[in-house]
Each structure stands twice: as structure tokens, then as C-alpha cells.
Scaffold this motif. Structure first.
Motif, PDB file in Angstrom:
ATOM      1  N   ARG A 112      37.379  31.606  41.914  1.00  0.00           N
ATOM      2  CA  ARG A 112      37.048  30.622  42.951  1.00  0.00           C
ATOM      3  C   ARG A 112      38.280  30.127  43.704  1.00  0.00           C
ATOM      4  O   ARG A 112      38.157  29.512  44.751  1.00  0.00           O
ATOM      5  CB  ARG A 112      36.290  29.445  42.332  1.00  0.00           C
ATOM      6  CG  ARG A 112      37.052  28.672  41.290  1.00  0.00           C
ATOM      7  CD  ARG A 112      36.279  27.413  40.881  1.00  0.00           C
ATOM      8  NE  ARG A 112      36.884  26.757  39.721  1.00  0.00           N
ATOM      9  CZ  ARG A 112      36.434  26.871  38.483  1.00  0.00           C
ATOM     10  NH1 ARG A 112      35.378  27.625  38.231  1.00  0.00           N
ATOM     11  NH2 ARG A 112      37.031  26.250  37.487  1.00  0.00           N
ATOM     12  N   HIS A 113      39.482  30.373  43.183  1.00  0.00           N
ATOM     13  CA  HIS A 113      40.708  29.988  43.863  1.00  0.00           C
ATOM     14  C   HIS A 113      41.271  31.133  44.716  1.00  0.00           C
ATOM     15  O   HIS A 113      42.280  30.950  45.399  1.00  0.00           O
ATOM     16  CB  HIS A 113      41.771  29.555  42.853  1.00  0.00           C
ATOM     17  CG  HIS A 113      41.321  28.438  41.947  1.00  0.00           C
ATOM     18  ND1 HIS A 113      40.830  27.247  42.419  1.00  0.00           N
ATOM     19  CD2 HIS A 113      41.274  28.360  40.587  1.00  0.00           C
ATOM     20  CE1 HIS A 113      40.505  26.466  41.398  1.00  0.00           C
ATOM     21  NE2 HIS A 113      40.755  27.117  40.278  1.00  0.00           N
ATOM     22  N   ALA A 151      46.049  36.516  37.252  1.00  0.00           N
ATOM     23  CA  ALA A 151      47.265  35.898  36.717  1.00  0.00           C
ATOM     24  C   ALA A 151      47.835  34.881  37.696  1.00  0.00           C
ATOM     25  O   ALA A 151      48.482  33.909  37.302  1.00  0.00           O
ATOM     26  CB  ALA A 151      48.298  36.980  36.407  1.00  0.00           C
ATOM     27  N   ARG A 152      47.591  35.103  38.984  1.00  0.00           N
ATOM     28  CA  ARG A 152      48.120  34.204  40.005  1.00  0.00           C
ATOM     29  C   ARG A 152      47.192  33.033  40.282  1.00  0.00           C
ATOM     30  O   ARG A 152      47.627  31.891  40.415  1.00  0.00           O
ATOM     31  CB  ARG A 152      48.358  34.999  41.287  1.00  0.00           C
ATOM     32  CG  ARG A 152      48.885  34.171  42.444  1.00  0.00           C
ATOM     33  CD  ARG A 152      49.082  35.030  43.666  1.00  0.00           C
ATOM     34  NE  ARG A 152      49.602  34.258  44.787  1.00  0.00           N
ATOM     35  CZ  ARG A 152      49.789  34.751  46.013  1.00  0.00           C
ATOM     36  NH1 ARG A 152      49.514  36.022  46.249  1.00  0.00           N
ATOM     37  NH2 ARG A 152      50.259  33.979  46.967  1.00  0.00           N
ATOM     38  N   TYR A 153      45.887  33.323  40.353  1.00  0.00           N
ATOM     39  CA  TYR A 153      44.930  32.290  40.772  1.00  0.00           C
ATOM     40  C   TYR A 153      44.172  31.649  39.617  1.00  0.00           C
ATOM     41  O   TYR A 153      43.567  30.600  39.791  1.00  0.00           O
ATOM     42  CB  TYR A 153      43.937  32.887  41.778  1.00  0.00           C
ATOM     43  CG  TYR A 153      44.592  33.249  43.087  1.00  0.00           C
ATOM     44  CD1 TYR A 153      44.982  32.272  43.982  1.00  0.00           C
ATOM     45  CD2 TYR A 153      44.844  34.580  43.404  1.00  0.00           C
ATOM     46  CE1 TYR A 153      45.599  32.604  45.181  1.00  0.00           C
ATOM     47  CE2 TYR A 153      45.455  34.926  44.597  1.00  0.00           C
ATOM     48  CZ  TYR A 153      45.833  33.928  45.486  1.00  0.00           C
ATOM     49  OH  TYR A 153      46.447  34.246  46.660  1.00  0.00           O
ATOM     50  N   THR A 201      56.255  37.222  42.206  1.00  0.00           N
ATOM     51  CA  THR A 201      55.928  38.526  42.773  1.00  0.00           C
ATOM     52  C   THR A 201      54.564  38.473  43.423  1.00  0.00           C
ATOM     53  O   THR A 201      53.592  37.974  42.843  1.00  0.00           O
ATOM     54  CB  THR A 201      55.940  39.606  41.671  1.00  0.00           C
ATOM     55  OG1 THR A 201      57.195  39.570  41.015  1.00  0.00           O
ATOM     56  CG2 THR A 201      55.696  40.972  42.262  1.00  0.00           C
ATOM     57  N   HIS A 202      54.496  38.991  44.631  1.00  0.00           N
ATOM     58  CA  HIS A 202      53.215  38.998  45.332  1.00  0.00           C
ATOM     59  C   HIS A 202      52.307  40.051  44.727  1.00  0.00           C
ATOM     60  O   HIS A 202      52.698  41.216  44.568  1.00  0.00           O
ATOM     61  CB  HIS A 202      53.431  39.277  46.819  1.00  0.00           C
ATOM     62  CG  HIS A 202      52.153  39.405  47.581  1.00  0.00           C
ATOM     63  ND1 HIS A 202      51.328  38.334  47.828  1.00  0.00           N
ATOM     64  CD2 HIS A 202      51.554  40.491  48.136  1.00  0.00           C
ATOM     65  CE1 HIS A 202      50.276  38.735  48.514  1.00  0.00           C
ATOM     66  NE2 HIS A 202      50.389  40.045  48.709  1.00  0.00           N
ATOM     67  N   VAL A 203      51.114  39.652  44.377  1.00  0.00           N
ATOM     68  CA  VAL A 203      50.130  40.572  43.825  1.00  0.00           C
ATOM     69  C   VAL A 203      49.135  40.886  44.921  1.00  0.00           C
ATOM     70  O   VAL A 203      48.517  39.976  45.482  1.00  0.00           O
ATOM     71  CB  VAL A 203      49.400  39.963  42.616  1.00  0.00           C
ATOM     72  CG1 VAL A 203      48.356  40.921  42.086  1.00  0.00           C
ATOM     73  CG2 VAL A 203      50.410  39.623  41.539  1.00  0.00           C
ATOM     74  N   GLY A 238      36.569  40.568  38.024  1.00  0.00           N
ATOM     75  CA  GLY A 238      36.947  39.164  37.970  1.00  0.00           C
ATOM     76  C   GLY A 238      36.417  38.465  36.732  1.00  0.00           C
ATOM     77  O   GLY A 238      36.145  39.091  35.700  1.00  0.00           O
ATOM     78  N   VAL A 239      36.251  37.122  36.846  1.00  0.00           N
ATOM     79  CA  VAL A 239      35.846  36.326  35.679  1.00  0.00           C
ATOM     80  C   VAL A 239      34.431  36.650  35.231  1.00  0.00           C
ATOM     81  O   VAL A 239      34.072  36.418  34.083  1.00  0.00           O
ATOM     82  CB  VAL A 239      35.969  34.827  35.992  1.00  0.00           C
ATOM     83  CG1 VAL A 239      37.416  34.418  36.191  1.00  0.00           C
ATOM     84  CG2 VAL A 239      35.138  34.443  37.223  1.00  0.00           C
ATOM     85  N   MET A 240      33.612  37.190  36.146  1.00  0.00           N
ATOM     86  CA  MET A 240      32.252  37.582  35.762  1.00  0.00           C
ATOM     87  C   MET A 240      32.163  39.061  35.437  1.00  0.00           C
ATOM     88  O   MET A 240      31.086  39.582  35.184  1.00  0.00           O
ATOM     89  CB  MET A 240      31.270  37.216  36.883  1.00  0.00           C
ATOM     90  CG  MET A 240      31.023  35.728  37.021  1.00  0.00           C
ATOM     91  SD  MET A 240      29.882  35.308  38.350  1.00  0.00           S
ATOM     92  CE  MET A 240      30.994  35.377  39.752  1.00  0.00           C
TER      93      MET A 240
END
Length: 226
Positions: A36-37, A30-32, A2-4, A19-21
Motif C-alpha cells: 500500500r506504500h 524491502a523499501r516500502y 540503492t534504488h530498487v 507482493g504481500v498477498m
């Protein structure tokens, strides 16, 4: 899959908020797996690189790049650098006959005194063992171990005239190429008096050492054998 939908990049940087920060609530994680990706993060980095350059920054780098490079220093001499106590010293490479492992020093009756320690067997040859620390009044007490590198005691064998001498040293640094014309004045000791056997200071990008005067050193060592 599924496209997010990706969040829109804003000046407040989504990776710092969700995000991660941030709080990690971004659905695209969940996708990347990591910001950084994510194309949003990559796009922000690209826009950052493409931002207008400040004129002052550009002018400063133009001046820096226009500055001529200094001429290379021409070296015309080679020395072997070693350490005794806290002092880094050097001798002309032509005098260094050998670097040997430590060996027991045997006292000579009525002769082993002061700087003359006795005799030592180096490769099957008996040589006078001389303490540079005593000869030059170098303090070797409570010297801390070097940080970040191993240090191994060695016997430095010097060839001076018809004689060879074995000098216990705390560490051998290696070869130093230097320009004789660039040799600095001898460094002062604690009493602000340069050590008499030091002809001057030689250095490269890694170390500075006191170069011993070959003539004075030879005279001092020969005097010990009389």
C-alpha cells in the motif's frame, strides 16, 4: 539507498503475485514495507478510479439523486419506553413521574394479591407496587439477557390522577418522540388478540413499543386499590 526498480503494473496485479498477498518475493517490499506504500499500487488505485463509468450505472444514480426526499415526519407526542419480560411498552411522558432503583416490596396482609404486589418505599414515600406483567398477562419466564447492552431493572413511578404507582420493569429504554397520527394498530399477542391496555404501536428508527392507554391503565390501577 540503492534504488530498487518497481515492477510494472499489469492486469493480474503484482501485489497478488509477488507482493504481500502473494509470495512476498517483490524486491520493492524491502523499501516500502507494504504494497500500500508502493507507487505501483497507488497508480493502480488511481487508474481504477479513472476507469470509464458504465452508462447504466450513471443512469441509475441519476434517477436516484433526482428522486425527491420524503418530507420529514413531524412528531407531536413523547413517550417513555421500557421493557417487561419480552414486551416493549411505553407510557405518555406526562405520566412518568420518576425512574427509581429497585427496592424491596412489602406485602400488605389480605391485599397483596394478583397484580398488586404490596407497597414499596420510593424516596421516603410509600407507593403501591403493581406488576404490569400480571396485569397484562406478560410472560416473564426464561427471558434471555439482551445482547450487546447492559439492562438494569428499575421502578417506574407513574402519576395517575391523585395516586402514584411504582411499577417494576426490567429495563428503561428512554424517550421516544412520535407522531400520534402515525400510531399503528396494536400488535397481536400469541393468541392473535391485542393486549387490552395497548392503544397502539409507536416507533422510531431504533425500537417499536406498545403505547399504553392512560385512561384504561388508570382505571385498572385504581381498581386494585379498592
Amino acid at each position: 539507498m540503492t534504488h530498487v526498480p518497481l515492477p510494472e503494473w499489469k492486469d493480474d496485479a503484482c501485489w497478488r503475485r509477488i507482493g504481500v498477498m502473494g509470495d512476498g518475493s517483490c524486491e520493492a517490499l524491502a523499501r516500502y514495507g507494504h504494497c500500500r506504500h508502493c507507487p505501483v499500487y497507488a497508480g493502480a488505485a488511481q487508474r481504477n478510479l479513472e476507469r470509464p463509468v458504465d452508462p447504466g450505472y450513471r443512469e441509475a444514480w441519476a434517477r436516484e439523486l433526482a428522486r425527491p426526499e420524503p418530507p420529514p415526519v413531524r412528531t407531536d407526542a413523547v413517550a417513555l419506553v421500557f421493557r417487561v419480560g419480552r414486551e416493549w411498552l411505553a407510557v405518555p411522558m406526562a405520566l412518568a413521574a420518576e425512574v427509581a432503583p429497585p427496592a424491596p416490596v412489602h406485602r400488605v396482609p389480605h391485599r397483596s394479591r394478583g397484580a398488586l404486589l404490596g407497597i414499596v418505599n420510593v424516596g421516603g414515600r410509600l407507593l403501591p407496587a403493581v406488576s404490569l406483567a400480571r396485569l397484562m398477562d406478560i410472560d416473564t419466564d426464561d427471558v434471555p439477557a439482551p445482547l450487546g447492552r447492559p439492562a438494569f431493572p428499575r421502578l417506574l413511578v407513574l402519576a395517575l390522577g391523585a395516586h402514584r404507582y411504582a411499577l417494576p420493569v426490567d429495563e428503561v429504554h428512554g424517550v421516544l418522540r412520535h407522531a400520534q397520527a402515525a400510531m399503528a394498530a396494536p400488535a397481536a399477542t400469541v393468541g392473535n388478540v391485542p393486549r387490552p391496555l395497548v392503544a397502539g404501536m409507536v416507533a422510531d428508527s431504533a425500537i417499536e413499543a406498545g403505547l399504553l392507554d392512560a385512561g384504561l391503565l388508570r382505571a385498572q390501577l385504581e381498581a386494585l386499590l379498592r
